[in-house]
Write a protein that holds these residues in place. Structure first.
Motif, PDB file in Angstrom:
ATOM      1  N   LYS A  12     -89.771  21.074   4.178  1.00 50.80           N
ATOM      2  CA  LYS A  12     -90.498  20.931   2.913  1.00 50.80           C
ATOM      3  C   LYS A  12     -91.964  20.572   3.120  1.00 50.80           C
ATOM      4  CE  LYS A  12     -90.256  18.595  -1.598  1.00 50.80           C
ATOM      5  NZ  LYS A  12     -91.594  18.949  -1.898  1.00 50.80           N
ATOM      6  N   ALA A  13     -92.255  19.708   4.082  1.00 55.36           N
ATOM      7  CA  ALA A  13     -93.642  19.290   4.312  1.00 55.36           C
ATOM      8  C   ALA A  13     -94.521  20.486   4.694  1.00 55.36           C
ATOM      9  CB  ALA A  13     -93.699  18.228   5.403  1.00 55.36           C
ATOM     10  N   ARG A  15     -93.903  23.708   3.849  1.00 57.65           N
ATOM     11  CA  ARG A  15     -94.049  24.521   2.631  1.00 57.65           C
ATOM     12  C   ARG A  15     -95.115  23.922   1.714  1.00 57.65           C
ATOM     13  NH1 ARG A  15     -88.393  23.997   2.517  1.00 57.65           N
ATOM     14  NH2 ARG A  15     -88.509  22.829   0.569  1.00 57.65           N
ATOM     15  N   ASP A  16     -95.039  22.630   1.508  1.00 57.92           N
ATOM     16  CA  ASP A  16     -95.984  21.963   0.612  1.00 57.92           C
ATOM     17  C   ASP A  16     -97.418  22.025   1.136  1.00 57.92           C
ATOM     18  OD1 ASP A  16     -93.876  21.374  -1.054  1.00 57.92           O
ATOM     19  OD2 ASP A  16     -93.741  19.263  -0.446  1.00 57.92           O
ATOM     20  N   SER A  17     -97.600  21.868   2.437  1.00 53.32           N
ATOM     21  CA  SER A  17     -98.947  21.921   3.026  1.00 53.32           C
ATOM     22  C   SER A  17     -99.578  23.292   2.847  1.00 53.32           C
ATOM     23  CB  SER A  17     -98.897  21.585   4.515  1.00 53.32           C
ATOM     24  OG  SER A  17     -98.481  20.262   4.710  1.00 53.32           O
ATOM     25  N   LYS A  19     -98.699  25.574   0.692  1.00 51.33           N
ATOM     26  CA  LYS A  19     -98.869  25.805  -0.745  1.00 51.33           C
ATOM     27  C   LYS A  19    -100.170  25.184  -1.248  1.00 51.33           C
ATOM     28  CE  LYS A  19     -96.575  25.318  -5.185  1.00 51.33           C
ATOM     29  NZ  LYS A  19     -95.337  24.981  -5.887  1.00 51.33           N
ATOM     30  N   THR A  20    -100.467  23.971  -0.797  1.00 52.73           N
ATOM     31  CA  THR A  20    -101.692  23.291  -1.206  1.00 52.73           C
ATOM     32  C   THR A  20    -102.930  24.096  -0.806  1.00 52.73           C
ATOM     33  OG1 THR A  20    -100.646  21.126  -1.044  1.00 52.73           O
ATOM     34  CG2 THR A  20    -103.047  21.168  -0.932  1.00 52.73           C
ATOM     35  N   SER A  23    -102.892  27.520  -3.181  1.00 51.63           N
ATOM     36  CA  SER A  23    -102.535  27.513  -4.597  1.00 51.63           C
ATOM     37  C   SER A  23    -103.695  27.771  -5.561  1.00 51.63           C
ATOM     38  CB  SER A  23    -101.825  26.219  -4.966  1.00 51.63           C
ATOM     39  OG  SER A  23    -102.673  25.120  -4.765  1.00 51.63           O
ATOM     40  N   THR A  30     -92.052  29.495  -3.023  1.00 47.59           N
ATOM     41  CA  THR A  30     -91.520  28.909  -1.795  1.00 47.59           C
ATOM     42  C   THR A  30     -90.013  29.114  -1.715  1.00 47.59           C
ATOM     43  OG1 THR A  30     -91.202  26.723  -2.785  1.00 47.59           O
ATOM     44  CG2 THR A  30     -93.321  27.134  -1.709  1.00 47.59           C
TER      45      THR A  30
END
Length: 67
Positions: A12-13, A15-17, A19-20, A23, A30
């Motif tokens: 998840k970390a 994916r989130d990185s 995405k940031t 975006s 995701t």
């Protein structure tokens, strides 16, 4: 309308990185596993996919090989 990209990673970390980072310019989708990624690709038709190779279930290579 923003172009869609897909980030596929079991962490998840990560994916989130990613995405940031993207975006503001793209609509970021995701998925945490290969099976989920395939469904999203079929439905959403992203222009770019960031694909982790080593994941539980279908690996990134297996996702690439599905036609």
């Amino acid at each position: 309308m923003k172009h869609k990209i897909l980030i596929v990673d079991d962490e998840k970390a990560i994916r989130d990185s990613i995405k940031t980072i993207f975006s503001e310019e793209f609509s970021v989708l995701t998925a945490a596993q290969g099976e989920e990624a395939i469904e999203i690709i079929k439905k959403e038709k992203p222009i770019l996919v960031f694909l982790d190779i080593t994941m539980p279930g279908l690996s990134g290579f297996e996702v690439l090989d599905l036609r």
